[in-house]
Design an enzyme around this catalytic site. Structure first.
Site, PDB file in Angstrom:
ATOM      1  N   SER A  16      -6.021   5.885 -59.947  1.00 51.10           N
ATOM      2  CA  SER A  16      -5.143   4.707 -59.212  1.00 51.10           C
ATOM      3  C   SER A  16      -3.647   4.781 -59.775  1.00 51.10           C
ATOM      4  CB  SER A  16      -6.111   3.478 -59.154  1.00 51.10           C
ATOM      5  OG  SER A  16      -5.753   2.930 -60.705  1.00 51.10           O
ATOM      6  N   ASP A  17      -2.869   4.367 -58.952  1.00 48.26           N
ATOM      7  CA  ASP A  17      -1.708   3.947 -59.336  1.00 48.26           C
ATOM      8  C   ASP A  17      -1.887   2.695 -60.251  1.00 48.26           C
ATOM      9  OD1 ASP A  17       1.293   3.820 -60.067  1.00 48.26           O
ATOM     10  OD2 ASP A  17       1.850   4.128 -58.180  1.00 48.26           O
ATOM     11  N   LEU A  18      -0.849   2.180 -61.106  1.00 49.63           N
ATOM     12  CA  LEU A  18      -1.271   1.085 -62.045  1.00 49.63           C
ATOM     13  C   LEU A  18      -1.441  -0.264 -61.026  1.00 49.63           C
ATOM     14  CD1 LEU A  18      -1.115  -0.117 -64.786  1.00 49.63           C
ATOM     15  CD2 LEU A  18       1.482  -0.408 -64.617  1.00 49.63           C
ATOM     16  N   GLN A  19      -2.657  -0.680 -61.255  1.00 51.47           N
ATOM     17  CA  GLN A  19      -3.195  -1.936 -60.718  1.00 51.47           C
ATOM     18  C   GLN A  19      -3.332  -1.857 -59.029  1.00 51.47           C
ATOM     19  OE1 GLN A  19      -1.154  -5.478 -61.878  1.00 51.47           O
ATOM     20  NE2 GLN A  19      -1.722  -5.060 -64.274  1.00 51.47           N
ATOM     21  N   SER A  20      -3.314  -0.645 -58.546  1.00 52.29           N
ATOM     22  CA  SER A  20      -3.539  -0.501 -57.199  1.00 52.29           C
ATOM     23  C   SER A  20      -4.857  -0.831 -56.892  1.00 52.29           C
ATOM     24  CB  SER A  20      -2.932   0.699 -56.652  1.00 52.29           C
ATOM     25  OG  SER A  20      -3.844   2.014 -57.074  1.00 52.29           O
TER      26      SER A  20
END
Length: 776
Positions: free
Chosen positions: A317-321
């Protein structure tokens, strides 16, 4: 009573089993395949240990710099290993204002290697099964760590139109990353940038699918284990899957509105090309398409990536996506549910670790299965085996190969090839005996020329525009005045800049934008910068800094007008992360160039071009708009052709593929031949008719004259950057395969439809020199 007498064969089986037990588990046997070792390890892991392989928290809090040559791991890292069974970290070596890591408390390359070995040793010695940790690092235009080589940002690299240069850049990035303990490289970013207001245009290869695909494949040849082996290559993480570069309103992370056919014809092929070239990781994006966040899109992450493309790497995932499924998109009721949704969709690693860290409860509640965990953890573990982390986990701590002379030479070559000449009335190249006034907010600001995702730099490692010009013609021939800042409204420095211009023979004004973060900037948890109306830094681009206009900010326009009023020849140079408006400069400057963010060697590259030691051949990878009201204004829009606006033309100010040279080229003898039912060959003669040796970027475009679905007016399908000495010519050839003519028909099937295709060859998307129709 019957006695069972053992046979010879049964004894041999028993002895073999005993031998296997005495030699240890299969996963520790380096002679076994990675698949066998992964299966063996998974069979011995608990659900908690498997989940530990799927979480990837922030890496920089895991160490502490004790002294100039001493480092230690922190209690946070011990907790990560001892309590969470963690197996992956992100951005351990990252240094920037967000991480609060500086030249003083951050890591030089040798200290980074020491930190890596300490982290690795603790993980192997304290995890129950001796599982090594793997480290992911940001590296879109060089490893984002102290002391590494800084290349032009991706939009500048794309301006080289040279996949071979991309490969050389990739080799450097991979070698510098591996030397410090990194095994995963976040990048390249292969989003199509059709929305120049978006803050991350600088990270992309521009607006076109074919150019992006070729440049990404070149980078993969430099970085991937497929071409370099698992002992030298890195796992490149492709960003961002999918259609992230066209957010509504230009707002980073906003929904993207794109049809399925457009998705398959324009946005997905670059990812497929990079995966075919060896990419082993894909990052999801923050956006949603048609109401479905990409981080939770099983159709894309599993059915397409795994089912159709046979992708065998891991999805992160992208950061905290993953958090965003609950907090931003509101399709999950909790972080735990968001984690379940993402895992089921096909996300293997949670960057940020807030959601997958809750999966044990989901497992206990029967919401995820052993199979779910085995699939995701297996993808990560297999690559750890492939990379040799179980067998050779440590690295030398004396690092001498980072920012070497050879690596710096590659950075200078990339910067030179990216310089794009947009206007020249004959003032360039300059003579070296002139007195030059160098002015502007980006003339002598090293961070403004480096772009986002860049670590703090030692001043001696960066050559600013001013320094490059001084080195070329001598300090006594240069007069410097800043004039103004990028965004600040103060006009107090303009008068001094005018005085400098009046004392000089020619003025070089270096203006544009900046993605340079500072310690006053505020940040979201995702690392994106937050625009603050109270703090006026130079930053007007970079993640989170979306624009409502594309004009020069502050009083830069007033500075340029004041310099023009002196009557001295005016050379305008843009340092920028997006295609800023250049209408005034086009009409008033004697020469106009863009260097985008050229990296550490930008000053040398500019000086070489300005004074004729290098003939520029950069070409635009993105259209420069006349006005923000034209957006989107990319070159390969579909039929029908748009009409002009009341106020202005519908075309861009400078088209895709455009760029000038100090020499001239003529095209002749176009030859097109069908070589198969769905293929053709094309060749053309290009002659250098000027007095200087130079490079031409020969471009080939195709128009499908009639199809079952609406097609682009033209589509780039070939290009070559060719050096041609003055007075000589070269025969340039292209091979067009099935992909060159492909269309997704009404049934969404990729086919080549019989019919006429216009083959056009020229110097840009609008400067077509020769055409011919071929019938397939």
């Amino acid at each position: 009573m019957l006695k069972l007498i053992p046979t010879i064969s049964s004894c041999l089986v028993a002895m073999a089993a005993l031998s296997a037990c005495s030699s240890g588990p299969i996963y520790k046997d380096s002679g076994r395949s990675s698949a066998d070792r992964t299966k063996s390890l998974l069979s011995q892991m608990t659900p908690e240990e498997k989940i530990g392989q799927l979480i990837c928290p922030l890496g920089w809090p895991m160490y502490e710099k004790v002294s100039a040559d001493s480092v230690t791991i922190t209690d946070e890292y011990r907790h990560f290993v001892d309590s969470l069974g963690g197996g992956m970290l992100w951005a351990v070596f990252r240094a920037d204002p967000w991480t609060r890591k500086t030249l003083e408390n951050g890591l030089n390359p040798s200290l980074a290697a020491k930190v890596y070995n300490k982290l690795q040793r603790y993980s192997i010695e304290h995890s129950r099964l001796g599982i090594p940790v793997i480290i992911a690092e940001e590296a879109p235009h060089g490893h984002m760590a102290i002391g590494t080589t800084v290349f032009p940002t991706s939009i500048g690299l794309a301006s080289t139109w040279n996949p071979e240069t991309m490969e050389a850049v990739g080799h450097v990035i991979a070698s510098e990353l591996r030397a410090q303990g990194g095994h995963i490289s976040y990048g390249p970013v292969i989003d199509l940038a059709r929305e120049p207001r978006w803050s991350r245009v600088e990270e992309t290869y521009g607006e076109d699918v074919y150019l992006t695909s070729r440049m990404a494949a070149g980078m993969m040849r430099g970085t991937s284990p497929k071409y370099n082996g698992f002992d030298k290559g890195v796992i490149s993480t492709l960003k961002h899957f999918i259609a992230y570069g066209i957010p509504e309103g230009g707002h980073n992370g906003n929904p993207s509105f794109v049809g399925k056919r457009d998705l398959f014809e324009n946005f997905l092929p670059a990812f497929k090309s990079a995966i075919d070239a060896g990419a082993l990781s894909v990052m999801t994006s923050y956006n949603a398409i048609d109401g479905e966040p990409t981080t939770g899109n099983r159709e894309m992450l599993t059915d397409l990536l795994r089912g159709q493309w046979n992708f065998d790497g891991f999805v992160v995932s992208d950061l905290q996506s993953v958090d965003g499924l609950a907090n931003d998109h509101h399709i999950a009721g909790s972080l735990q549910e968001a984690g379940e949704m993402a895992l089921k969709a096909g996300v293997d690693v949670d960057l940020g670790a807030n959601c997958f860290s809750l999966l044990k409860k989901s497992y206990d509640e029967g919401k995820i299965s052993d199979e779910d965990l085995d699939i995701a953890a297996g993808r990560v573990l297999r690559l750890k085996f492939e990379l040799g982390l179980f067998d050779n986990p440590y690295i030398p701590e004396e690092v001498t190969t980072v920012r070497s002379a050879e690596n710096i030479a590659v950075a200078r070559k990339a910067a030179l090839e990216s310089v794009t000449l947009l206007e020249n009335n004959g003032v360039l190249p300059l003579k070296k005996n002139l007195t030059v006034a160098v002015v502007g907010p980006n003339a002598d600001n090293m961070y403004n020329q480096l772009g986002d995702y860049t670590a703090p730099q030692d001043e001696d490692n960066i050559v600013t525009m001013l320094e490059g010009i001084k080195a070329k013609i001598g300090s006594s021939n240069v007069i410097y005045a800043k004039g103004c800042a990028v965004r600040d409204a103060s006009e107090s420095g303009i008068a001094q800049a005018v005085l400098a211009a009046l004392r000089a023979d020619v003025v070089v004004a270096v203006v544009g934008g900046s993605s340079a973060r500072d310690f006053k900037t505020q940040y979201k948890d995702t690392g994106a910068a937050v625009v603050d109306s109270k703090a006026v830094s130079d930053m007007e681009a970079g993640e989170g800094y979306d624009r409502a206009s594309l004009s020069l900010l502050g009083v830069q326009d007033k500075l340029l007008r004041a310099l023009k009023a002196t009557g001295k020849p005016l050379v305008v140079v843009h340092i920028e992360g997006r295609p800023l408006e250049k209408n005034w400069a086009k009409e008033n400057a004697d020469a106009l160039l863009t260097l985008w963010y050229p990296g550490q060697e930008g000053g040398n590259a500019l000086a070489d071009v300005l004074f004729g030691d290098y003939n520029p051949a950069g070409r635009l990878p993105i259209t420069v708009p006349r006005n923000v009201g034209q957006i989107p204004v990319y070159y390969n829009k579909k039929f029908p052709r748009g009409h002009d606006y009341v106020e202005m033309s519908a075309t861009g100010l400078y088209p895709f593929g455009y760029g000038l040279s100090y020499t001239t080229f003529e095209y002749s003898d176009l030859f097109v031949k069908q070589t198969g039912p769905e293929s053709a060959s094309v060749s053309v003669t290009v002659a250098n008719t000027g007095e200087r040796d130079g490079e031409e970027v020969v471009q080939l475009y195709i128009t499908d004259r009639q199809a079952s679905t609406v097609r682009p007016r033209k589509q780039l399908r070939g290009f070559k950057r060719v050096m041609i000495p003055a007075g000589e010519s070269a025969r340039v050839s292209f091979e067009l395969d099935r992909e060159s003519f492909l269309v997704y028909n009404k049934e969404m099937k990729p086919v080549v439809e019989p019919g006429e295709f216009l083959i056009a060859v020229g110097a840009s998307s609008e400067d077509i020199r020769l055409k011919e129709i071929i019938t397939l």
